[in-house]
Design an enzyme around this catalytic site. Structure first.
Site, mmCIF file in Angstrom:
data_model
loop_
_atom_site.group_PDB
_atom_site.id
_atom_site.type_symbol
_atom_site.label_atom_id
_atom_site.label_comp_id
_atom_site.label_asym_id
_atom_site.label_seq_id
_atom_site.Cartn_x
_atom_site.Cartn_y
_atom_site.Cartn_z
ATOM 1 C CB VAL A 246 -43.095 33.975 -5.744
ATOM 2 C CG1 VAL A 246 -43.988 33.201 -4.793
ATOM 3 C CG2 VAL A 246 -42.917 35.406 -5.265
ATOM 4 C CD GLU A 247 -39.796 38.901 -6.207
ATOM 5 O OE1 GLU A 247 -39.016 39.630 -6.813
ATOM 6 O OE2 GLU A 247 -40.472 39.306 -5.236
ATOM 7 C CG MET A 248 -34.353 36.317 -8.573
ATOM 8 S SD MET A 248 -33.295 37.778 -8.319
ATOM 9 C CE MET A 248 -31.759 37.208 -9.035
#
Lengths: 348, 348
Positions: free
Chosen positions: A135-137
């Site tokens: 969900v981030e990088m």
């Protein structure tokens, strides 16, 4: 409670009245807190060198460390805006929303562990998390290394930062370089100047606020250099806040320890730069610092503070807003033919 | 064609052989190109002052200028990576993909107009576009002004930048400040040093490449300070490239002029820093500079360049990679209670 704090306020006002009382307050404060050091913190297993700091800065600002090429460390820990991102929870790969409020990277080196649940023992371990989080990088260590190895300039920088290693371009060293850069992100504040002996660095109201902060019990959890960030406590020790502030699905440190006692336990937030890092709590549900202080007083201390006492605490917290070190924006190595292309594709 | 260019190569090699030949090449080059000036460009209706530059820098880096709080100007025009974002087309609000490749902001001040279709006459007009574009920053002028007015520090900075105006916080001034900052983003390169008289600033191969570039006809469109960016030309003048490179749905300048002659007409790309701003063309479909040069030779000139000639042109283009000015990362004004909250909500 109100009566006690009224007398505290009186003491607080006295504090500024006499040099002796101020010295007493400072002696008490130095027993609980500590000023930011004048030199960059060091690590036993990761010597901080100028070369490593420069490499770490490049990696910190490089969006090519994310699968999409959209996000760098600085996206959610923006040095321009208090070291965080001004959102309840961050937006990441594929426009997904993260589970918890992004903590500030400023002074993070002084926290005893990283993340709201303390699941990373240090900044290097932390740095490996968001890069890989879907969900981030949404990247992989393999793709990060492929990206770095495709750019000769990066390979040279790794060689300079880790001169004794034959193959320095590793995911461990990626994280260590970022840790070294983040160790430089420390922000001396008026509170430090006052701890260091400058009587005029805090206003009278701020000194009163410090006294109230200590006597009300805030400092029981929010202590140390970072005025927090040292240990774990149940959110809702006395009175559990509503699900809007403490969402039921996030059991905090329980996810790390699987111990029933750790349900809804979180790291006490480090309070440095708190006035410029709204919104508040792991849920990022509260935008106003005054409201956050009121919620803490009720949920953690069962204290019914007066409006004046809250004002004084907020004034004290503002004295924790520090000076961010000057950072020259890096010029990053150019891609080559072998650099992996960014992929914004979201894998469902 | 091959024969002609072989003789050109021979001339090119001669160029470095004698001072006279080099002077001839320089005289010819100065007739078509111009070196980057040593001072910041000025605007008739927008005086560039230090205060305006600082304000513009803050606005350029401020993600709160987007509705979501995710994107700043610097997201797609990243000063760390050649002033663009290393993507075929940018990812914007709600993870939408933009229609065209993000052009570099470096030296954009020297383009005769902005955007691939030249729809903005200057940088100030350009700056108003992405902020409002639904697929980019998805904000409104009203919300930008509400955000700016909520932070006293920004209001002060606008007052300093526009000292003669009673109400300086306007969307026009927002754009003018960004224009002033962008005017400082100019990058002197080895080609400039050579134009200015330093014989050693270009390699022999680069000098040969310059000669080929001119004689093959590239400079007919790619001229001026920016070696391009001055006028509009049909993409596929001699031979139309495939739809992978020239997508049929994007008719270029036709959208601006509604003139049949302007179908598939685009601004000739400014070639400064081209070696560090892949991928190429308005579609961002080509990742390799050599391939891009080959496509241009075929589609625009009908020229069948030899491998050596292409190599020489690529070497010349690398001499256009300049030094990016040092930019200290800004510390932005903190939000207040009246600052609009970021909204990642995508309106379908």
């Amino acid at each position: 409670m109100t009566k006690t704090f009224s007398s505290l306020l009186a003491i607080g006002c006295l504090v500024s009245g006499t040099a002796l009382a101020q010295d007493d307050l400072r002696t008490m404060a130095l027993d609980m807190f500590a000023p930011i050091p004048s030199t960059t913190p060091s690590f036993e297993n990761n010597p901080v060198t100028p070369e490593k700091i420069e490499l770490g800065k490049a990696l910190f600002f490089d969006p090519r460390m994310s699968a999409s090429g959209v996000f760098s460390c600085n996206s959610c820990h923006n040095l321009a805006t208090g070291g965080d991102d001004n959102m309840p929870t961050s937006i990441g790969h594929g426009w997904q929303k993260g589970p918890r409020n992004s903590p500030t990277v400023l002074n993070a080196v002084f926290n005893s562990a990283q993340f709201w649940d303390g699941r990373a023992p240090d900044l290097a371990a932390q740095a490996k998390g968001p890069v890989q989080a879907g969900v981030e990088m949404a990247n992989t260590p393999e793709n990060v290394l492929k990206t770095l190895n495709s750019m000769p300039q990066y390979v040279e920088w790794f060689q300079s930062a880790f001169p004794e290693e034959a193959n320095p371009v590793t995911f461990d060293n990626f994280a260590k370089a970022i840790e070294a850069f983040e160790a430089t992100l420390i922000t001396p504040a008026p509170f430090d100047a006052w701890l260091n002996g400058n009587d005029d660095a805090l206003t009278d109201l701020q000194k009163t606020g410090l006294q109230v902060f200590v006597d009300a019990g805030c400092a029981a959890c929010h202590a140390g250099i970072n005025v927090g960030g040292q240990d774990y406590y149940p959110f809702g020790l006395i009175e559990k806040p509503g699900a809007d502030i403490l969402p039921e699905g996030d059991k905090g440190r329980y996810a790390v320890t699987a111990t029933a006692d750790d349900e809804y336990v979180f790291r006490a937030g480090p309070l440095r730069n708190i006035a410029v890092t709204a919104p508040y709590f792991h849920s990022g549900a509260v935008w106003d610092l005054r409201t956050a202080v009121e919620i803490m007083a009720t949920s953690q201390l069962g204290a019914d503070l007066t409006s004046e006492e809250i004002d004084a605490i907020v004034a004290f917290l503002q004295s924790l807003t520090g000076e961010v070190p000057e950072v020259v924006y890096p010029i990053l190595p150019p891609e080559t033919a072998s650099t992996p292309h960014p992929s914004g594709v979201v894998i469902e």
